[in-house]
Design a protein around this motif. Structure first.
Motif, PDB file in Angstrom:
ATOM      1  N   LYS A  91      -5.471   4.569   0.044  1.00 20.21           N
ATOM      2  CA  LYS A  91      -4.279   4.642  -1.198  1.00 20.21           C
ATOM      3  C   LYS A  91      -4.956   3.836  -2.092  1.00 20.21           C
ATOM      4  O   LYS A  91      -5.882   4.258  -2.521  1.00 20.21           O
ATOM      5  CB  LYS A  91      -3.855   3.317  -0.694  1.00 20.21           C
ATOM      6  N   MET A  92      -4.437   3.819  -3.834  1.00 23.89           N
ATOM      7  CA  MET A  92      -5.163   3.464  -5.080  1.00 23.89           C
ATOM      8  C   MET A  92      -4.146   2.233  -5.633  1.00 23.89           C
ATOM      9  O   MET A  92      -3.025   2.705  -5.299  1.00 23.89           O
ATOM     10  CB  MET A  92      -5.520   4.849  -5.901  1.00 23.89           C
ATOM     11  N   TRP A  93      -5.186   2.450  -6.628  1.00 28.37           N
ATOM     12  CA  TRP A  93      -4.305   1.273  -7.825  1.00 28.37           C
ATOM     13  C   TRP A  93      -3.462   0.480  -6.999  1.00 28.37           C
ATOM     14  O   TRP A  93      -2.249  -0.540  -7.284  1.00 28.37           O
ATOM     15  CB  TRP A  93      -3.664   1.152  -8.509  1.00 28.37           C
ATOM     16  N   ILE A  94      -4.267  -0.135  -5.803  1.00 27.67           N
ATOM     17  CA  ILE A  94      -3.614  -1.509  -5.263  1.00 27.67           C
ATOM     18  C   ILE A  94      -3.365  -2.905  -5.521  1.00 27.67           C
ATOM     19  O   ILE A  94      -4.817  -3.177  -5.483  1.00 27.67           O
ATOM     20  CB  ILE A  94      -3.906  -1.241  -3.129  1.00 27.67           C
ATOM     21  N   SER A  95      -2.523  -3.629  -6.171  1.00 25.13           N
ATOM     22  CA  SER A  95      -2.319  -4.869  -6.741  1.00 25.13           C
ATOM     23  C   SER A  95      -3.113  -5.894  -5.671  1.00 25.13           C
ATOM     24  O   SER A  95      -2.689  -5.739  -4.319  1.00 25.13           O
ATOM     25  CB  SER A  95      -1.264  -5.232  -7.267  1.00 25.13           C
ATOM     26  N   GLY A 100       0.628  -1.184  -0.183  1.00 23.22           N
ATOM     27  CA  GLY A 100       0.027  -0.055   0.336  1.00 23.22           C
ATOM     28  C   GLY A 100       0.781   0.999  -0.146  1.00 23.22           C
ATOM     29  O   GLY A 100       0.917   1.652   0.865  1.00 23.22           O
ATOM     30  N   ALA A 101       0.908   1.597  -1.256  1.00 21.71           N
ATOM     31  CA  ALA A 101       2.135   2.826  -1.396  1.00 21.71           C
ATOM     32  C   ALA A 101       1.326   4.103  -2.590  1.00 21.71           C
ATOM     33  O   ALA A 101       1.393   5.507  -1.688  1.00 21.71           O
ATOM     34  CB  ALA A 101       3.578   2.287  -1.914  1.00 21.71           C
ATOM     35  N   LEU A 143      -7.736   0.923  -1.321  1.00 23.55           N
ATOM     36  CA  LEU A 143      -7.842   1.130   0.239  1.00 23.55           C
ATOM     37  C   LEU A 143      -8.082   2.343   0.812  1.00 23.55           C
ATOM     38  O   LEU A 143      -8.346   3.753   0.940  1.00 23.55           O
ATOM     39  CB  LEU A 143      -6.574   1.163   0.853  1.00 23.55           C
ATOM     40  N   SER A 144      -8.495   2.734   2.267  1.00 26.60           N
ATOM     41  CA  SER A 144      -9.462   3.991   3.101  1.00 26.60           C
ATOM     42  C   SER A 144      -9.180   3.230   4.841  1.00 26.60           C
ATOM     43  O   SER A 144      -9.747   2.375   4.744  1.00 26.60           O
ATOM     44  CB  SER A 144     -10.860   3.578   2.911  1.00 26.60           C
ATOM     45  N   PHE A 145      -8.542   4.559   4.913  1.00 21.44           N
ATOM     46  CA  PHE A 145      -7.726   4.295   5.857  1.00 21.44           C
ATOM     47  C   PHE A 145      -9.109   5.280   7.300  1.00 21.44           C
ATOM     48  O   PHE A 145      -8.382   6.599   6.846  1.00 21.44           O
ATOM     49  CB  PHE A 145      -6.263   4.050   6.490  1.00 21.44           C
ATOM     50  N   ASP A 146      -9.491   4.717   8.687  1.00 16.06           N
ATOM     51  CA  ASP A 146     -10.437   6.041   9.374  1.00 16.06           C
ATOM     52  C   ASP A 146      -9.978   6.190  10.284  1.00 16.06           C
ATOM     53  O   ASP A 146      -9.993   5.037  11.801  1.00 16.06           O
ATOM     54  CB  ASP A 146     -12.087   6.050   8.586  1.00 16.06           C
ATOM     55  N   PHE A 198     -10.152   0.354   8.794  1.00 18.99           N
ATOM     56  CA  PHE A 198      -9.566   0.257   7.441  1.00 18.99           C
ATOM     57  C   PHE A 198     -10.846  -0.966   6.508  1.00 18.99           C
ATOM     58  O   PHE A 198     -11.823  -1.519   6.601  1.00 18.99           O
ATOM     59  CB  PHE A 198      -8.724  -1.170   8.066  1.00 18.99           C
ATOM     60  N   THR A 199     -10.637  -0.182   5.270  1.00 23.69           N
ATOM     61  CA  THR A 199     -12.019  -0.420   4.056  1.00 23.69           C
ATOM     62  C   THR A 199     -11.311  -0.515   2.810  1.00 23.69           C
ATOM     63  O   THR A 199     -10.031   0.114   2.413  1.00 23.69           O
ATOM     64  CB  THR A 199     -13.310  -0.032   4.263  1.00 23.69           C
ATOM     65  N   GLN A 200     -12.163  -1.592   2.179  1.00 26.64           N
ATOM     66  CA  GLN A 200     -10.910  -1.362   0.774  1.00 26.64           C
ATOM     67  C   GLN A 200     -12.633  -1.199  -0.325  1.00 26.64           C
ATOM     68  O   GLN A 200     -13.512  -1.913   0.028  1.00 26.64           O
ATOM     69  CB  GLN A 200     -11.398  -3.445   0.520  1.00 26.64           C
ATOM     70  N   ASP A 201     -11.901  -1.382  -1.394  1.00 30.55           N
ATOM     71  CA  ASP A 201     -13.448  -0.254  -2.559  1.00 30.55           C
ATOM     72  C   ASP A 201     -12.954  -1.139  -3.508  1.00 30.55           C
ATOM     73  O   ASP A 201     -12.698  -2.882  -3.128  1.00 30.55           O
ATOM     74  CB  ASP A 201     -12.326   0.687  -3.044  1.00 30.55           C
TER      75      ASP A 201
END
Length: 546
Positions: free
Chosen positions: A162-166, A127-128, A215-218, A196-199
Motif C-alpha cells: 500500500k502507499m500514501w497511508i496516513s 490501508g486501501a 505498507l508492505s505485506f509478505d 508486515f513492515t512499514q516504509d
C-alpha cells in the motif's frame, strides 16, 4: 444518536482551542514542519481520555466512547484544521481507519476492537490505496490467500503493498483492503505482525506533521477472526458506504484551513496602514482577496451541515453529497489560502506567517480521499442518473423549492438560484440530446456546475428558513447579503459557462440556448452584488477588530 448536544459540543471545541493555544503554539508547528517530524507524543496526549480524548468521538458509547455523530465530528475536524492540517490528518487517520469496522464489523469484533481503541488509545490507519490503483479500489492487487486447517479456513496470508497511508509508520492497528478468494475484503492487522513492515516517512510538500508511509505485506498471517464482518467480498461495499461521511470530513478540513488563512489576512489588513488607512478599508483589496472567500465559506458551511444532519440519521450513503461538499469546500479553502498569501504581500511568502504553511497544507485536501477530478466525475454520475430518472425534472423541482423559499423570504436570492437551477436542467438536457457527455472534459465541468448549484441552494435553504448554522460568526442580515451574492454569481456562472460547454462541443443555436438558460433574466438580477459585498466587508472588519 449522540448524547452530545450543541452546548456540550461547544464545550468540547473550547477545550480543543484552549489545548491548542497552550500546547500547540505556532513555533511548535513550524519546528516540526521544518523537520518533517510527526509529533507522536502530542497525538498520544490528545488521545488520552483525561486530556482531550479526541479519538473517543468515533467509538460507540457502549464500548467506552462518546458515540459522536457526523455533526460532532465535522465540527472537530474543522477546528483541528484551523490548528494544523497535519495534526488534523493524523487524528482523521484513526477516524478513517475505524470506518470499515464501524460499517462492517460483527458485534463481537466491534466489542473487542473498539474497547481496545478506547482503553489503549490506539492509533489506526486505513490501508486501501495502492501504487497502480490510486482512488480506483477495483484495481486491487494486494492478495489474501486462505490458510486451511482440517478443511476449515483458519486464517489468511496477505501479500502486497500500500502507499500514501496516513499514519502508516506510526499506527498500532491497520484496516487493510485485500483481494480474498471471495472478493475484496477488509482485514485487521496489528503492528508487529511477522511479515508486515512499514516504509519510510514521506518527505511531503505539506501536512508534514502527519506521518505518511507505504505498507508492505509478505505472507502476513491474520486469523479468520480478523476478516471484518466474517464474510469475504464485501470490502468495496463497506468502503463505498462511508464515502459520504469521510469526504464530508475532508470538506470540513478545507473549510477550517481556509478560514484560518483568511482570518490571518483580515487581522493583518486591520493593522496594515496604507494610503492613510488600514488595508481592510480598501474596497479593491477586500473584494478581490478577502470577502468572496468568506461568502463561499458560509455557503460551504450550510451545505456541510445539511449533509451532516442527514448522515446523523443514517450513517451511510450521501456519497454524491459528500463529494459535492469535499469538492466545493476544498477548492474554496485552497484558493483562499493562495489569496491570503497575496493579501499579506511579501510577509505572506515567508515562513514567519502561517498562511505560507496553510497553503502548502490545504492543497492535499484537493487530492486525498479521492482527487477533486474524481469528485467531479462522481458528482456528475450521481446527478446525471437523477436527471435521466426524473426525465429532466430533478433540478426543476429544486428550483420550485427555491421559488417557494423566495415567496417566504425574498431577501436571500432564492429566486435567482432557481433560474440557475433551471439553466442547469437545460444544459444537462442539451448534453443528453446531443450526446455531449462522451467528452470527459464536459462531464468534469458538469460536476463542477452541479456542485456550485447545490451548495448555493443549500445556503438559500438554510438562510431562507432562518437558520444560522453552528460555527457561523455572522448575524442574519449579513448572511442574507452573503446568500444573495452567492446565489446571483452562481446562477450567472451556470448560465454562462453551461451554455459555453454546450456550444463548444455541440450544434445548438447560441441565441436559443441563452434564452433557454434564462441568461438575460439572470443578468438583470446581478444588481446590488457589490453593495452587498461591501456590507459583508464591513461586518468582517467589525468582527475581527474585536
Amino acid at each position: 444518536m449522540s448524547k452530545i448536544d450543541a452546548v456540550s459540543r461547544e464545550l468540547m471545541l473550547d477545550s480543543l482551542k484552549h489545548y491548542a493555544k497552550t500546547k500547540i503554539p505556532f513555533e511548535f508547528i513550524r519546528e516540526h514542519d521544518a523537520k518533517n517530524e510527526f509529533p507522536a507524543e502530542l497525538i498520544k496526549d490528545m488521545y488520552r481520555s483525561d486530556v482531550l480524548g479526541v479519538n473517543l468521538l468515533l467509538i460507540p458509547e457502549e464500548y467506552g466512547g462518546l458515540g459522536g455523530t457526523t455533526t460532532d465530528i465535522y465540527r472537530i475536524c474543522e477546528a483541528l484544521a484551523r490548528v494544523d492540517l497535519g495534526i488534523a490528518t493524523s487524528v482523521f487517520a484513526t477516524f478513517l481507519g475505524s470506518d470499515p469496522l464501524s460499517v462492517g464489523g460483527t458485534p463481537e469484533q466491534k466489542a473487542y476492537w473498539f474497547n481496545r481503541m478506547a482503553k489503549e488509545s490506539l492509533m489506526v490507519a486505513y490501508g486501501a490505496t495502492e501504487a497502480d490503483a490510486g482512488s480506483d479500489l477495483v484495481s486491487l492487487r494486494t492478495r489474501a490467500e486462505h490458510v486451511i486447517e482440517n478443511g476449515q479456513i483458519k486464517g489468511y496470508k496477505i501479500t502486497g503493498s500500500k502507499m500514501w497511508i496516513s499514519s502508516g509508520a506510526v499506527a498500532d492497528l491497520y484496516t487493510v483492503l485485500a483481494l480474498a478468494p471471495g472478493g475484496p475484503s477488509w482485514f485487521l492487522v496489528e503492528k508487529g505482525t511477522p511479515g508486515f513492515t512499514q516504509d519510510k516517512h514521506e518527505d511531503k510538500h505539506g501536512i508534514r506533521l502527519s506521518n505518511t508511509a507505504g505498507l508492505s505485506f509478505d505472507e502476513v498471517y491474520v486469523p479468520a477472526a480478523n476478516l471484518i464482518g466474517g464474510v469475504e467480498g464485501k470490502g468495496l461495499l463497506q468502503a463505498q458506504a462511508v464515502f459520504g461521511y469521510t469526504r464530508l470530513m475532508v470538506a470540513a478540513f478545507g473549510l477550517g484551513a481556509g478560514e484560518e488563512a483568511i482570518e490571518t489576512a483580515i487581522d493583518y489588513a486591520n493593522h496594515r496602514i496604507q494610503a492613510g488607512g488600514p488595508l481592510s478599508e480598501k474596497q479593491g483589496y477586500m473584494l478581490k482577496l478577502i470577502t468572496p472567500h468568506y461568502i463561499k465559506f458560509e455557503a460551504a458551511r450550510a451545505f456541510i451541515d445539511e449533509t451532516a444532519k442527514k448522515l446523523d440519521v443514517n450513517n451511510h450513503g450521501q456519497a454524491t453529497e459528500g463529494s459535492i461538499g469535499k469538492y466545493y469546500a476544498t477548492e474554496a479553502g485552497n484558493k483562499a489560502a493562495e489569496d491570503a498569501i497575496q493579501a499579506l504581500g511579501g510577509f505572506g511568502y515567508t515562513k514567519e506567517f502561517a498562511v505560507e504553511k496553510i497553503k502548502r497544507d490545504v492543497k492535499i485536501t484537493c487530492i486525498y480521499e479521492g482527487t477533486n477530478e474524481v469528485m467531479e466525475m462522481t458528482i456528475y454520475r450521481g446527478r446525471w442518473q437523477e436527471h435521466l430518472k426524473s426525465r429532466g425534472a430533478y433540478y426543476n423541482n429544486i428550483a420550485d423549492e427555491m421559488d417557494a423559499i423566495h415567496a417566504k423570504n425574498p431577501e436571500v436570492g432564492a429566486n435567482v438560484i432557481a433560474l440557475g437551477l433551471r439553466a442547469l436542467a437545460t444544459v444537462l438536457e442539451e448534453c443528453r440530446l446531443q450526446r455531449l457527455t462522451r467528452h470527459q472534459y464536459i462531464t468534469f465541468k458538469l460536476g463542477e456546475l452541479i456542485a456550485n448549484a447545490e451548495v448555493a441552494a443549500a445556503f438559500c435553504r438554510a438562510i431562507g428558513n432562518g437558520k444560522i448554522v453552528e460555527g457561523c460568526k455572522f448575524d442574519a442580515e449579513t448572511l442574507k447579503a452573503m446568500c444573495r451574492v452567492n446565489a446571483k454569481e452562481t446562477a450567472y456562472d451556470i448560465a454562462s459557462r453551461g451554455a459555453k460547454l454546450v456550444l463548444s462541443a455541440g450544434t445548438a443555436d447560441a441565441a436559443a440556448l441563452l434564452n433557454a438558460t434564462h441568461f438575460v433574466q439572470i443578468e438583470a438580477n446581478m444588481h446590488g452584488c457589490i453593495e452587498d459585498s461591501d456590507k459583508v466587508s464591513a461586518k468582517l472588519r467589525e468582527i475581527f477588530r474585536k
